[in-house]
Design a protein around this motif. Structure first.
Motif, short mmCIF file in Angstrom:
data_model
loop_
_atom_site.label_atom_id
_atom_site.label_comp_id
_atom_site.label_asym_id
_atom_site.label_seq_id
_atom_site.Cartn_x
_atom_site.Cartn_y
_atom_site.Cartn_z
N ILE A 134 11.58 -76.25 -59.53
CA ILE A 134 11.77 -75.51 -61.18
C ILE A 134 12.53 -74.94 -61.59
O ILE A 134 12.96 -74.83 -62.86
CB ILE A 134 10.89 -74.72 -61.26
CG1 ILE A 134 11.11 -73.62 -60.02
CG2 ILE A 134 9.15 -75.25 -61.28
CD1 ILE A 134 10.27 -72.21 -60.50
N SER B 291 14.63 -76.70 -64.82
CA SER B 291 14.57 -75.83 -66.48
C SER B 291 15.02 -76.03 -67.01
O SER B 291 15.03 -75.32 -68.30
CB SER B 291 14.87 -74.26 -65.77
OG SER B 291 16.13 -74.26 -65.13
N LEU C 25 4.80 -78.54 -63.72
CA LEU C 25 5.86 -78.10 -65.63
C LEU C 25 5.43 -78.83 -66.73
O LEU C 25 5.34 -77.98 -67.48
CB LEU C 25 7.23 -78.12 -65.08
CG LEU C 25 7.58 -77.66 -63.69
CD1 LEU C 25 9.52 -77.70 -63.33
CD2 LEU C 25 8.18 -76.23 -64.49
N LEU D 160 4.68 -70.93 -66.41
CA LEU D 160 6.37 -70.90 -65.65
C LEU D 160 5.83 -70.12 -64.76
O LEU D 160 5.89 -69.64 -63.67
CB LEU D 160 7.52 -70.85 -65.92
CG LEU D 160 7.99 -71.94 -66.81
CD1 LEU D 160 9.70 -71.48 -67.58
CD2 LEU D 160 8.11 -72.87 -65.38
#
Length: 136
Positions: free
Chosen positions: A16, A20, A61, A67
């Motif tokens: 993640i 990002s 995701l 998140l």
């Protein structure tokens, strides 16, 4: 809803951060692989599962999960003693390619809060990651 175990929670933490900024660099992917291959906490993990586990994380995701929910799932799986470790792995991925984006900084902040890593501990972890990945 993707179910995480100890190893996939740590892998998700790294992925993640890498994803990002909408770009997973070769250096970040290489570093994730190196971490999985070399750290004792992954000694019982079959690294052949890494591509599929990373893909599952990216799919999570790209799905409709916030998140914060993903971070909550990570926290629910990890024992408290591994919160700092997960944050350290995330920091390693954030700095490994020599580029620290605003999105990665925001993701690290979200992880720090979600995993209850205190500010002083976080600063030490962040400094350690920066030192380990310094380039000449």
């Amino acid at each position: 809803m993707t179910t995480l175990n100890l190893h996939t929670a740590l892998i998700t933490t790294m992925v993640i951060v890498s994803a990002s900024d909408q770009e997973m660099t070769d250096r970040e992917l290489f570093t994730i692989g190196e971490i999985v291959r070399t750290l004792p906490m992954f000694s019982e993990y079959d690294e052949e599962h890494l591509p599929d586990d990373a893909t599952s994380c990216v799919e999570m995701l790209n799905g409709d999960q916030a998140l914060e929910d993903i971070v909550a799932k990570i926290r629910a799986v990890l024992p408290k003693k591994l919160y700092d470790t997960a944050y350290a792995l995330a920091c390693d991925i954030a700095v490994c390619d020599g580029q620290l984006s605003q999105e990665e900084l925001r993701m690290l902040e979200m992880l720090r809060h979600g995993l209850d890593v205190d500010r002083l501990t976080a600063a030490a972890i962040e400094r350690g990651a920066a030192v380990r990945f310094t380039r000449l």
